[in-house]
Design a protein around this motif. Structure first.
Motif, PDB file in Angstrom:
ATOM      1  N   ILE A 179       0.835  -1.202   0.000  1.00 34.60           N
ATOM      2  CA  ILE A 179       0.000   0.000   0.000  1.00 34.60           C
ATOM      3  C   ILE A 179       0.871   1.254   0.000  1.00 34.60           C
ATOM      4  O   ILE A 179       0.606   2.213  -0.728  1.00 34.60           O
ATOM      5  CB  ILE A 179      -0.952  -0.008   1.205  1.00 34.60           C
ATOM      6  CG1 ILE A 179      -1.984  -1.137   1.047  1.00 34.60           C
ATOM      7  CG2 ILE A 179      -1.665   1.337   1.356  1.00 34.60           C
ATOM      8  CD1 ILE A 179      -2.815  -1.372   2.284  1.00 34.60           C
ATOM      9  N   ASP A 180       1.923   1.229   0.812  1.00 36.25           N
ATOM     10  CA  ASP A 180       2.823   2.379   0.883  1.00 36.25           C
ATOM     11  C   ASP A 180       3.479   2.637  -0.473  1.00 36.25           C
ATOM     12  O   ASP A 180       3.657   3.795  -0.882  1.00 36.25           O
ATOM     13  CB  ASP A 180       3.897   2.149   1.949  1.00 36.25           C
ATOM     14  CG  ASP A 180       3.337   2.180   3.361  1.00 36.25           C
ATOM     15  OD1 ASP A 180       2.207   2.675   3.540  1.00 36.25           O
ATOM     16  OD2 ASP A 180       4.020   1.704   4.280  1.00 36.25           O
ATOM     17  N   ALA A 181       3.830   1.561  -1.178  1.00 34.96           N
ATOM     18  CA  ALA A 181       4.476   1.712  -2.477  1.00 34.96           C
ATOM     19  C   ALA A 181       3.522   2.362  -3.481  1.00 34.96           C
ATOM     20  O   ALA A 181       3.915   3.240  -4.254  1.00 34.96           O
ATOM     21  CB  ALA A 181       4.937   0.349  -2.996  1.00 34.96           C
ATOM     22  N   VAL A 182       2.262   1.950  -3.448  1.00 31.03           N
ATOM     23  CA  VAL A 182       1.272   2.541  -4.354  1.00 31.03           C
ATOM     24  C   VAL A 182       1.023   3.998  -3.978  1.00 31.03           C
ATOM     25  O   VAL A 182       0.949   4.880  -4.847  1.00 31.03           O
ATOM     26  CB  VAL A 182      -0.045   1.746  -4.301  1.00 31.03           C
ATOM     27  CG1 VAL A 182      -1.144   2.471  -5.069  1.00 31.03           C
ATOM     28  CG2 VAL A 182       0.165   0.349  -4.870  1.00 31.03           C
ATOM     29  N   THR A 183       0.901   4.264  -2.687  1.00 31.28           N
ATOM     30  CA  THR A 183       0.663   5.624  -2.215  1.00 31.28           C
ATOM     31  C   THR A 183       1.786   6.559  -2.652  1.00 31.28           C
ATOM     32  O   THR A 183       1.546   7.701  -3.057  1.00 31.28           O
ATOM     33  CB  THR A 183       0.534   5.639  -0.681  1.00 31.28           C
ATOM     34  OG1 THR A 183      -0.544   4.781  -0.286  1.00 31.28           O
ATOM     35  CG2 THR A 183       0.254   7.039  -0.180  1.00 31.28           C
ATOM     36  N   GLU A 184       3.011   6.044  -2.599  1.00 35.86           N
ATOM     37  CA  GLU A 184       4.161   6.858  -3.024  1.00 35.86           C
ATOM     38  C   GLU A 184       4.081   7.174  -4.515  1.00 35.86           C
ATOM     39  O   GLU A 184       4.368   8.302  -4.937  1.00 35.86           O
ATOM     40  CB  GLU A 184       5.461   6.116  -2.709  1.00 35.86           C
ATOM     41  CG  GLU A 184       6.721   6.918  -3.036  1.00 35.86           C
ATOM     42  CD  GLU A 184       7.996   6.197  -2.641  1.00 35.86           C
ATOM     43  OE1 GLU A 184       9.075   6.688  -3.021  1.00 35.86           O
ATOM     44  OE2 GLU A 184       7.904   5.150  -1.966  1.00 35.86           O
TER      45      GLU A 184
END
Length: 218
Positions: free
Chosen positions: A125-130
């Protein structure tokens, strides 16, 4: 729970997936009738999650039953027979999904594995958010759950997933059931339509053929 359960009846496909993902699959003895993943779970005894049989469940002598829906007195009746029950209602957010995973880890003695799964999911999720950091506003969308236009709305984890992606749900009012009219969807003019009802024969072609839908941007 004083000891890890050895006979689990899991009455939702999502529960089954989590249990196998955290290493508790060997303890699962029965699953919801719609379960088809992982493959090894598809061959287990099937039980209806919407119309569960008290007698049928009790006959399996489980030491844990996990439900998402109680048609009336099931939880109380099972506990009256000395069978522990976890009643996990549909989570309202991604964090709610994580909370369920952690609880299932605690209940089955697989907390470390559950926490590892949560960490992996959060990293994704963090990777997509970034990647979306520079996106101010994503497209509007309609998420179709069935041909009668049930959808996801605020207060549900699927909506929260789209919100994380900065997509804009045409269904803006919270509350269950979330069902829209054809007129509402056409007027809302979503830029993207996600079909989760292929099982019912819906496809991009069938949607295009609906009267009035040819004007929808999607």
């Amino acid at each position: 729970f004083q000891s890890s359960p050895e006979g689990i009846v899991a009455l939702a496909p999502s529960f089954v997936e989590v249990l196998f993902a955290i290493g508790a699959g060997d303890a699962v003895v029965a699953v919801d009738q719609n379960t088809d993943f992982p493959p090894e779970a598809a061959s287990l005894t099937k039980v209806s999650g919407f119309e569960p049989s008290l007698e049928g469940i009790a006959a399996m002598e489980p030491d844990l039953v996990i439900i998402f829906f109680d048609p009336g007195g099931l939880e109380e009746a099972l506990e009256g027979l000395g069978i522990p029950v976890l009643f996990l209602k549909t989570p309202a957010s991604i964090q709610g999904v994580f909370d369920h995973i952690e609880l299932l880890g605690r209940a089955t003695g697989h907390l470390d594995e559950a926490e590892g799964l949560i960490a992996d999911m959060q990293a994704s999720i963090d990777a997509v958010t970034e990647q979306l950091a520079d996106v101010q506003e994503g497209p509007s969308f309609f998420h179709e759950l069935d041909p009668t236009l049930f959808t996801t709305c605020p207060g549900e984890f699927i909506h929260d997933m789209y919100d994380t992606l900065k997509a804009r749900n045409v269904a803006t009012e919270p509350g269950l059931p979330c069902q829209l009219s054809e007129e509402f969807v056409i007027d809302a003019d979503p830029e993207v339509i996600i079909l989760a009802d292929e099982f019912a024969g819906e496809s991009p072609d069938t949607v295009k053929a609906r009267p009035g839908w040819e004007s929808v941007s999607a």
